[in-house]
Design an enzyme around this catalytic site. Structure first.
Site, short mmCIF file in Angstrom:
data_model
loop_
_atom_site.label_atom_id
_atom_site.label_comp_id
_atom_site.label_asym_id
_atom_site.label_seq_id
_atom_site.Cartn_x
_atom_site.Cartn_y
_atom_site.Cartn_z
N LEU A 1 -1.42 15.58 20.31
CA LEU A 1 -1.94 14.53 19.41
C LEU A 1 -1.80 14.88 17.92
O LEU A 1 -2.29 15.92 17.47
CB LEU A 1 -3.42 14.26 19.73
N ASP A 2 -1.17 14.00 17.16
CA ASP A 2 -1.02 14.14 15.70
C ASP A 2 -0.31 15.42 15.29
O ASP A 2 -0.47 15.91 14.17
CB ASP A 2 -2.40 14.07 14.99
N ALA A 3 0.45 15.98 16.22
CA ALA A 3 1.11 17.26 15.94
C ALA A 3 2.63 17.18 16.06
O ALA A 3 3.32 18.20 16.00
CB ALA A 3 0.56 18.34 16.88
N GLY B 1 -6.85 13.44 14.42
CA GLY B 1 -7.84 12.81 15.29
C GLY B 1 -8.50 11.60 14.66
O GLY B 1 -7.96 11.00 13.73
#
Lengths: 286, 286, 286, 286
Positions: free
Chosen positions: A229-231, A203
């Protein structure tokens, strides 16, 4: 002048003799293998392989290799494969915002001839980096994306990408979240750099969070973008040691070098066709 | 034979001339400064310092230094300090479970004379490592801690620690969570090793979680234990690169080397009186 | 807008109270210290210090600080010092040959405003990189240096450097050896990047030598140039792991990232006035 | 309980289909391949391979595998191979002098069951570490080696090694140079740890030399011993960052952790049969 090469990336359920069969196919058709790497995930029972061979002596014409491979292997072994040729230049689009360090790093490598890739265009939600695009002679598109116009603007962006026949996208510190819909058009084809050692500090504002937590290392993570997100699947990570002396500003400064190198190394692996994705993880061949 | 040295660790609100005043105090009393390191956190406005000086020529008697310092500095500058002497051997207790690698690493260093520390006792919730304690001639206490008896067993453990005049505790892969009450008896005196690069993968089974997430680095983090699980002030962190080839078992194996080194380096900093804690972060002097 | 700051770098024979005296001088003249780092080399008996303070409230006028410092400290304490001001932009010349990666890395940082430095000119023994100089609007001088004309060409180069008021020189993979005479004009003012972890593989073709020796790490070293080839004071070093899979070509490729980062980090330390040289070694403040 | 496995390490001139033929041999005889890694050195034209398969279902009896392999492959393909079985415990001798850190690290791993190896004996030119040998119940032999008696003492040592059926030797900071004659008895079977990043600082007192040169990294190198001092095939190397603050004593202290880890990792690769030597370089499989 190097001969043209074929590059095969594949994965399938692990099964006895699969390696011998695939390499046998190349050998029997007089292909000289120049690169072979494979990996078996024994927990999941998946076989992964990357094969590269010289086409100069290969008895199957280049444009029929896919057909042969499909017929001989794909269904029979439940095998997924990608076939590339060394003289194809992948076409890349760059998405940027205001920070230039990752953009410059990529432009320098391409200008230098270090990478076999074509930069089709640069898309940005800001105009700050337009002069750099001009300096390197690359088409620059400005899209002021907001919550309200996101859907419409992304549609336009996809049209631009199609017009430029873009194969994959690099988010070079692009400070906007792409919609799930957008991402679904480019599965495992959008590479992002996140400025932390994920999954820590996903994040916004990871350096602030790292400073607050008092960590002794900071990192950067390049990954394929998914709707989460960001995964997405991680391609590369690296870190640098920090200390109590480092302010947030220092972390931002030190982090830049990590970010650009970790992103560029991931892009290099991608354009070298050395990354396979399975179950949200990557196999990155050496 | 080295002369005895005094070691002063302090922090206070940053204020003009504080460094000059403290070093001046040592100089004016004929103390030869052997080590000086300081840090100013300008955001928080805190001054941190570590000073070490030779007592051979120091004009204030050793047992009155504390009084002098307290009178001259403590209240006046809202200054918190700790005073140590080089010939005091800190007394350490080790808490272990079944894994021996961190325990052996510490025992080897102490046997070797590498560290100026005394191992008072080893406490464990299992008996597996008792033979190692015997081999090195260190008192071993077995406490079978369960949810039900935790309060009572921890009380007994504290009595043992008191009996042995223990100054600080090292959790050498101790697989039990200490109660808030226990920890409150040893603020910034319990050092733990967590087998991940915190804050990533806090809690149980970090290597499994790391493997599942597909990270390309694993890490280890030594920190002071607070009531907040895996969230105490970080002392040291280090990482190692991994790849898709590494199974969970490989991560466990590779992680061991990280864990023992990162824990031992934190213990060494602690017994060298080089760690200051403020606002859940550490200043670790070099 | 930040206030102007004075930056003092000094070394002198270690002596009691020297730190207190220098910081006292700043404090007593109402200077607010923003940075202080010091180091005592106890073997050699040398005291090193870097001090940075806000000039806004400082009672001594900027243009008289040097005089004051000289009078009060220099002779009395056998103290060597350098005084800088934060609004002075150091003037850098770049020497390059055919490889562009280090050049691009530096140009990007300067364009980006990451560094407080002015690039005065680029000098090269080849014309390959002239287009890059033009792209960034920087004067480019081509000098075809040979064994025969070296003396004459270097003289011309020194004139160019003087014309541009150059403060220091960065050899960004400049593949020529500067003469002892040239170097003597710029003591500790010429920064080179050597593509090995010196002192291993000094001289030509370090990647070939590294491959031949079968090392498992390659490195890069930035150092000040002295008359002794690849033997000057080391500023920064870093390495990367390699394996038997890496050909010489791979080493060259992987090494590029090391080279540019290690060189740029050294330049950044230099322009931040954080490097002190003594006895062919450096003190590099954090 | 794991099934017994066969482990094959081989190298031969690279030739078309060699990989398919060797894996085919295992597959056709119902062996389940559990590990396969290979490397082709295209410059030298050498093929390297490591293969591991489950013997439970293998149709060739364990004690005839060697014969089969020899007949089918060795001469025909000019193929050199080594065949191991997973239930064979390699027998190791340790040579030590006065420093205990590498010895302890190895003893801890073996005690812990981390390694599949048997420590046959410890040989030393000093008696300092005899108590440790006793503590771990391992035969200890003291040989006071001098220039004069070297030949005779080494002969006795070889007899001890033979008596203990020693397969390989680990020099765990053994501060004596073995004679060429001694080494010739154990080609690629004597593992040494040198306390520098070779080829830098070969020979005596590398930390002193590193300090004098002012390097910013120190390293450790594990390698097979050859008749050429510190010039044998490198197995593992690692480094740690240092600074101007580090005295020689600090380097010695920091270096210990490097030395023991780098040595133990090399020993682990060796006993896992993952190291192949060719032309004074190693292939180290993952």
């Amino acid at each position: 002048m190097k001969n043209e090469r074929a590059i095969l990336l594949l994965h399938c359920p692990d099964q006895q003799g699969i390696l011998a069969k695939v390499t046998g196919f190349v050998n029997e058709n007089s292909g000289n293998i120049l690169y072979l790497d494979q990996h078996v995930d024994r927990e999941e029972g998946i076989f992964y392989m990357r094969l590269e061979w010289d086409l100069a002596t290969f008895s199957i014409p280049r444009d029929r290799i896919d057909e042969y491979f499909n017929t001989l292997f794909a269904k029979r072994y439940h095998l997924h494969y990608e076939l590339y040729f060394s003289n194809q230049k992948p076409r890349m689009a760059l998405f940027v915002s205001k920070m230039s360090h990752c953009l410059y790093d990529i432009l320098a490598r391409v200008s230098d001839g270090e990478w076999n890739v074509h930069i089709s265009c640069i898309i940005s939600n800001h105009t700050d980096l337009e002069p750099i695009a001009k300096r390197f002679g690359i088409p620059f598109y400005h899209h002021h994306v907001t919550k309200q116009n996101k859907h419409a603007e992304e549609k336009k962006e996809i049209e631009i990408l199609k017009k430029h026949n873009v194969d994959f996208i690099v988010l070079a510190r692009y400070m906007q979240i792409l919609s799930e819909e957008f991402v679904s058009n480019y599965p495992n084809k959008v590479i992002n750099i996140h400025h932390s050692f994920l999954p820590a500090f996903a994040g916004a504002k990871p350096y602030h969070a790292a400073h607050k937590r008092g960590v002794k290392i900071i990192g950067a993570t390049s990954h394929y973008v998914t709707s989460d997100l960001d995964a997405g699947p991680i391609i590369m990570q690296d870190i640098t040691q920090i200390s109590h002396k480092d302010t947030v500003q220092n972390l931002v400064h030190k982090g830049r070098d990590l970010e650009k190198i970790v992103l560029s190394q991931a892009v290099y692996k991608h354009i070298s066709h050395k990354v396979l994705v399975y179950n949200n993880r990557t196999v990155v061949f050496s």
